[in-house]
Design an enzyme around this catalytic site. Structure first.
Site, short mmCIF file in Angstrom:
data_model
loop_
_atom_site.label_atom_id
_atom_site.label_comp_id
_atom_site.label_asym_id
_atom_site.label_seq_id
_atom_site.Cartn_x
_atom_site.Cartn_y
_atom_site.Cartn_z
N SER A 227 -5.64 22.79 -30.47
CA SER A 227 -6.37 21.86 -29.61
C SER A 227 -5.47 20.70 -29.20
CB SER A 227 -7.57 21.29 -30.38
OG SER A 227 -8.17 20.22 -29.67
N TYR A 240 -11.69 17.32 -38.26
CA TYR A 240 -11.36 18.44 -37.36
C TYR A 240 -9.95 18.30 -36.79
CZ TYR A 240 -11.50 21.21 -33.02
OH TYR A 240 -11.21 22.09 -31.99
P1 NAD Z 1 -17.55 28.47 -30.03
O1 NAD Z 1 -18.66 27.83 -30.73
O2 NAD Z 1 -17.87 29.37 -28.90
O3 NAD Z 1 -16.64 29.30 -31.02
C1 NAD Z 1 -16.42 28.93 -32.34
C2 NAD Z 1 -16.78 30.16 -33.19
O4 NAD Z 1 -16.36 29.92 -34.53
C3 NAD Z 1 -18.25 30.45 -33.26
O5 NAD Z 1 -18.64 31.30 -32.22
C4 NAD Z 1 -18.39 31.11 -34.63
O6 NAD Z 1 -18.52 32.50 -34.50
C5 NAD Z 1 -17.08 30.83 -35.32
N1 NAD Z 1 -17.26 30.29 -36.67
C6 NAD Z 1 -17.37 28.98 -37.01
N2 NAD Z 1 -17.51 28.91 -38.35
C7 NAD Z 1 -17.45 30.17 -38.84
C8 NAD Z 1 -17.50 30.73 -40.13
N3 NAD Z 1 -17.66 29.97 -41.23
N4 NAD Z 1 -17.41 32.07 -40.26
C9 NAD Z 1 -17.27 32.87 -39.17
N5 NAD Z 1 -17.20 32.38 -37.92
C10 NAD Z 1 -17.29 31.05 -37.77
O7 NAD Z 1 -16.58 27.29 -29.58
P2 NAD Z 1 -15.13 27.28 -28.94
O8 NAD Z 1 -15.00 25.93 -28.38
O9 NAD Z 1 -14.89 28.46 -28.07
O10 NAD Z 1 -14.19 27.36 -30.19
C11 NAD Z 1 -13.12 28.30 -30.28
C12 NAD Z 1 -11.86 27.59 -30.69
O11 NAD Z 1 -11.49 26.66 -29.67
C13 NAD Z 1 -11.95 26.77 -31.97
O12 NAD Z 1 -10.78 26.98 -32.73
C14 NAD Z 1 -11.98 25.34 -31.47
O13 NAD Z 1 -11.45 24.45 -32.43
C15 NAD Z 1 -11.08 25.46 -30.27
N6 NAD Z 1 -11.17 24.36 -29.30
C16 NAD Z 1 -12.31 24.13 -28.60
C17 NAD Z 1 -12.35 23.11 -27.69
C18 NAD Z 1 -13.58 22.82 -26.87
O14 NAD Z 1 -13.62 21.79 -26.19
N7 NAD Z 1 -14.58 23.68 -26.86
C19 NAD Z 1 -11.22 22.33 -27.47
C20 NAD Z 1 -10.07 22.57 -28.19
C21 NAD Z 1 -10.06 23.60 -29.11
#
Ligand code: NAD
Ligand code: MG
Length: 335
Positions: A227, A240
């Site tokens: 991120s 985080y």
């Molecule tokens: P999202 O909610 O769609 O995906 C996160 C997923 O993590 C969930 O769908 C869930 O299945 C999984 N998860 C969480 N805890 C879990 C557990 N204990 N066991 C199994 N699965 C688990 O959200 P996203 O934003 O697509 O997140 C995906 C990645 O992107 C993450 O690593 C997040 O840190 C990163 N990210 C997101 C953003 C943003 O703005 N959305 C920005 C930077 C980084």
């Protein structure tokens, strides 16, 4: 679109050749908006500023981990737009958090590039996961759904074993799942919450990679979702943000360790992206309403805007890229 996905390499090369020949003799070429190359039509320019919804967004909250299907507006993961061209034909990929967000965008793109895909997610996310399974199967690829909680080492090991057995091997591991909860003060973060974030975001990739490594051959890849928080942490994401710095760090360390074995390790660093994580406690309500407003585009990204990055980092032609972090943040922040 399906027809275009199935076009063979021979046809593509033939089509471009025929198109260039037609362009050379056609006086109309360039005189109208319609540019064709053999069977191919020129891709229209898209303005990234106006391409997707802008704030203000409806303030909404879902119990963690949230469902993409219940968000308003529903995120775009490339369901209707991603077009493959055989870049990952025959690959076997495991994606954690493959039900929604960046993981779903990667799963769709991988399947359309010819890969078989196993996804992991939490049992509560079954409705989102089943949509992804259907999308992968619609491409004629194998889809394997393995729900379970990554905070358990025993589950991480079983997940990799089940994926390897179901796919018949493993070439691509996308460690993408994460926990993000916003807290105004460090005093509001309990030890249990801190542990939850660290277990999901730091321990799980460690356990998954250890279990996967014996199966990975030269040419295989590991991709971590990190991120912009790794380098520019927000005050309300104390725990985080640390885990994302750890992700960027493991990418760079492991790339050096596994480089001599021919296994590449890279990261993707999103900025603000419209996903369930944000509406289930990841962003405070006031931030959610203005989500993405402070980027140069004035809007958040959609997961669909990152699908091709996960493809690029996994494809053979990125062979000299390892230990890299590829950002997608609408002009804000650095990977
Ligand atoms: P999202 O909610 O769609 O995906 C996160 C997923 O993590 C969930 O769908 C869930 O299945 C999984 N998860 C969480 N805890 C879990 C557990 N204990 N066991 C199994 N699965 C688990 O959200 P996203 O934003 O697509 O997140 C995906 C990645 O992107 C993450 O690593 C997040 O840190 C990163 N990210 C997101 C953003 C943003 O703005 N959305 C920005 C930077 C980084
Ligand atoms: Mg989800």
């Amino acid at each position: 679109m399906e027809e275009q996905n199935k076009i063979s390499r021979r046809k593509v090369i033939g089509g471009i050749g025929a198109g260039l020949a037609a362009a050379a003799v056609s006086p109309a070429f360039g005189a109208t908006d319609v540019h064709t190359f053999g069977n191919w039509t020129a891709v229209k320019l898209e303005d990234p500023v106006t391409k997707y919804p802008k704030p203000p967004f409806k303030v909404q909250f879902q119990p963690w981990p949230g469902l993409a299907g219940k968000m308003e507006p529903i995120p775009d993961h490339g369901e209707k737009s991603y077009k493959g061209s055989g870049r990952l034909m025959g690959r076997k990929a495991l994606i954690t958090g493959g039900d929604s967000g960046m993981g779903r965008a990667a799963a769709i793109a991988y399947a359309r590039e010819g890969a078989d895909v196993a996804i992991n997610y939490l049992p509560h996310e079954e409705p989102d996961a089943q949509e992804v399974v259907a999308l992968i199967k619609a491409e004629g690829r194998k889809a394997i759904a393995i729900p379970g909680d990554l905070r358990e080492e025993s589950f991480c090991t079983r997940l990799v074993d089940d994926a390897v057995r179901g796919l018949g091997g493993l070439d691509i591991l996308v460690s993408n799942a994460a926990r993000q909860q916003a807290h105004d003060s460090i005093l509001d973060i309990t030890t249990e919450q801190f542990d939850w974030t660290i277990k999901t975001n730091i321990y799980a990739p460690f356990w998954l990679i250890k279990a996967a490594l014996p199966h990975l051959k030269p040419g295989a890849v590991i991709i971590g979702t990190t991120s912009v928080q790794a380098t520019d942490p927000s005050p309300e994401l104390y725990d985080y943000a640390q885990t994302k710095a750890a992700t960027t760090s493991f990418v760079r360390s492991l790339a050096k360790q596994l480089g001599p074995k021919g296994i590449r390790v890279n990261g993707v660093a999103p900025g603000p992206i419209w996903t369930p994580l944000q509406v289930s406690g990841g962003a405070k309500p006031d931030k959610l309403e203005k989500f993405g407003a402070d980027t140069p585009y004035g809007r958040p990204g959609q997961p669909a805007e990152l699908g091709s990055i996960y493809v690029q980092l996994a494809a053979n032609d990125a062979s000299y890229s390892t230990g890299q972090v590829y950002g997608a943040a609408g002009g804000s922040g650095q990977p």
